[in-house]
Write a protein that holds these residues in place. Structure first.
Motif, PDB file in Angstrom:
ATOM      1  N   LYS A  45      59.688 -11.712 -81.880  1.00  0.00           N
ATOM      2  CA  LYS A  45      59.868 -12.945 -82.642  1.00  0.00           C
ATOM      3  C   LYS A  45      60.620 -13.932 -81.759  1.00  0.00           C
ATOM      4  O   LYS A  45      61.759 -13.659 -81.338  1.00  0.00           O
ATOM      5  N   LYS A  76      51.947 -15.294 -91.074  1.00  0.00           N
ATOM      6  CA  LYS A  76      52.022 -14.825 -89.684  1.00  0.00           C
ATOM      7  C   LYS A  76      52.571 -13.405 -89.581  1.00  0.00           C
ATOM      8  O   LYS A  76      52.065 -12.598 -88.802  1.00  0.00           O
ATOM      9  N   THR A  77      53.614 -13.107 -90.348  1.00  0.00           N
ATOM     10  CA  THR A  77      54.252 -11.794 -90.226  1.00  0.00           C
ATOM     11  C   THR A  77      53.370 -10.696 -90.816  1.00  0.00           C
ATOM     12  O   THR A  77      53.305  -9.590 -90.274  1.00  0.00           O
ATOM     13  N   GLU A  83      55.398 -13.781 -82.176  1.00  0.00           N
ATOM     14  CA  GLU A  83      55.323 -14.568 -83.403  1.00  0.00           C
ATOM     15  C   GLU A  83      56.268 -15.760 -83.302  1.00  0.00           C
ATOM     16  O   GLU A  83      57.471 -15.605 -83.087  1.00  0.00           O
ATOM     17  N   VAL A 103      47.097 -18.712 -87.826  1.00  0.00           N
ATOM     18  CA  VAL A 103      47.093 -18.111 -89.156  1.00  0.00           C
ATOM     19  C   VAL A 103      47.282 -19.186 -90.219  1.00  0.00           C
ATOM     20  O   VAL A 103      48.150 -20.045 -90.110  1.00  0.00           O
ATOM     21  N   SER A 110      50.845 -10.124 -88.187  1.00  0.00           N
ATOM     22  CA  SER A 110      51.471  -9.478 -87.030  1.00  0.00           C
ATOM     23  C   SER A 110      51.627  -7.976 -87.245  1.00  0.00           C
ATOM     24  O   SER A 110      51.359  -7.174 -86.341  1.00  0.00           O
ATOM     25  N   CYS A 148      46.167 -17.656 -78.342  1.00  0.00           N
ATOM     26  CA  CYS A 148      46.848 -17.576 -79.632  1.00  0.00           C
ATOM     27  C   CYS A 148      45.884 -17.283 -80.767  1.00  0.00           C
ATOM     28  O   CYS A 148      44.676 -17.511 -80.672  1.00  0.00           O
ATOM     29  N   VAL A 208      51.122 -15.699 -82.089  1.00  0.00           N
ATOM     30  CA  VAL A 208      50.679 -15.843 -83.475  1.00  0.00           C
ATOM     31  C   VAL A 208      51.367 -17.087 -84.012  1.00  0.00           C
ATOM     32  O   VAL A 208      52.593 -17.139 -84.111  1.00  0.00           O
ATOM     33  N   VAL A 209      50.565 -18.096 -84.311  1.00  0.00           N
ATOM     34  CA  VAL A 209      51.083 -19.384 -84.755  1.00  0.00           C
ATOM     35  C   VAL A 209      50.531 -19.695 -86.146  1.00  0.00           C
ATOM     36  O   VAL A 209      49.504 -19.150 -86.549  1.00  0.00           O
ATOM     37  N   GLY A 210      51.208 -20.568 -86.870  1.00  0.00           N
ATOM     38  CA  GLY A 210      50.789 -20.860 -88.238  1.00  0.00           C
ATOM     39  C   GLY A 210      50.467 -22.320 -88.454  1.00  0.00           C
ATOM     40  O   GLY A 210      50.908 -23.194 -87.708  1.00  0.00           O
TER      41      GLY A 210
END
Length: 198
Positions: free
Chosen positions: A31, A14-15, A93, A122, A18, A119, A5-7
């Motif tokens: 994480k 992201k969190t 994450e 986000v 997640s 991936c 999970v990338v931003g």
């Protein structure tokens, strides 16, 4: 399946995503690097208490870019030597955006290229997010990193969506930010959206 999970930037959501995804699909959570407290894993544990949470790859007290926190706290680690936990279904994450430093020499995207898994990108809606989103999509594509979907957090912006879909031709999933009272409903929305993608 392992999923990053990338931003598109720090604070994209992201969190939040997640927590919803782990709840919806029973994924474990990891994480890669945690800078500062409270921990993102604490947020995931609060909203999705059944999620198994692995100890983060690196923890630093300093809420700053990891390369700076590493120096301030005299930490000794090499970013590309961090290992991923053994898990059949693992959500990983990352910290910040794709080019956020992992250490003095490498970034988050360097790690993803080295240990390649699909991936989820986000983002959230704000002035400038089209530019940040397209740059992130281009960075992933040029490195042949598989993209599952672009998840946009917050109230939907049709102007953003129509341009991104026309220009980049990516699947966009929408997920509003949630509170404790509506988390289950938002997690269910997340599951419905990804059931047809995964």
């Amino acid at each position: 399946m392992k999923i990053y999970v990338v931003g598109i930037h720090t604070g994209a959501g992201k969190t939040h995503f997640s927590a919803a995804f782990c709840e919806a699909f029973g994924y474990d959570y990891f994480k890669l690097i945690q800078a500062g407290s409270p921990k993102d894993s604490d947020f995931v544990a609060k909203f999705s208490p059944k999620t198994y949470i692995f100890k983060e790859g690196v923890f630093m007290q300093t809420p700053a870019s990891p390369h700076a926190g590493k120096k301030l706290e005299n930490l000794s680690y090499k970013g590309l030597e961090l290992t991923l936990p053994q898990s059949e279904n693992l959500l990983i994450e990352t910290a910040g955006g794709l080019f956020t430093p992992l250490d003095e020499k490498t970034t988050m995207i360097d790690y993803i290229v080295t240990f390649k898994h699909p991936c989820v990108l986000v983002g959230r809606y704000y002035l400038g997010s089209i530019n940040h989103t397209l740059l992130s999509l281009k960075a992933l594509d040029s490195r042949e990193i598989p993209l599952i979907a672009l998840v946009m957090m917050g109230e939907r912006d049709e102007h953003f969506d129509s341009f991104i879909q026309s220009y980049a031709k990516v699947k966009i999933v929408h997920l509003p930010f949630f509170t404790e009272s509506d988390f289950k409903a938002k997690s269910t929305e997340c599951k419905k959206a990804f059931d047809s993608i995964l």
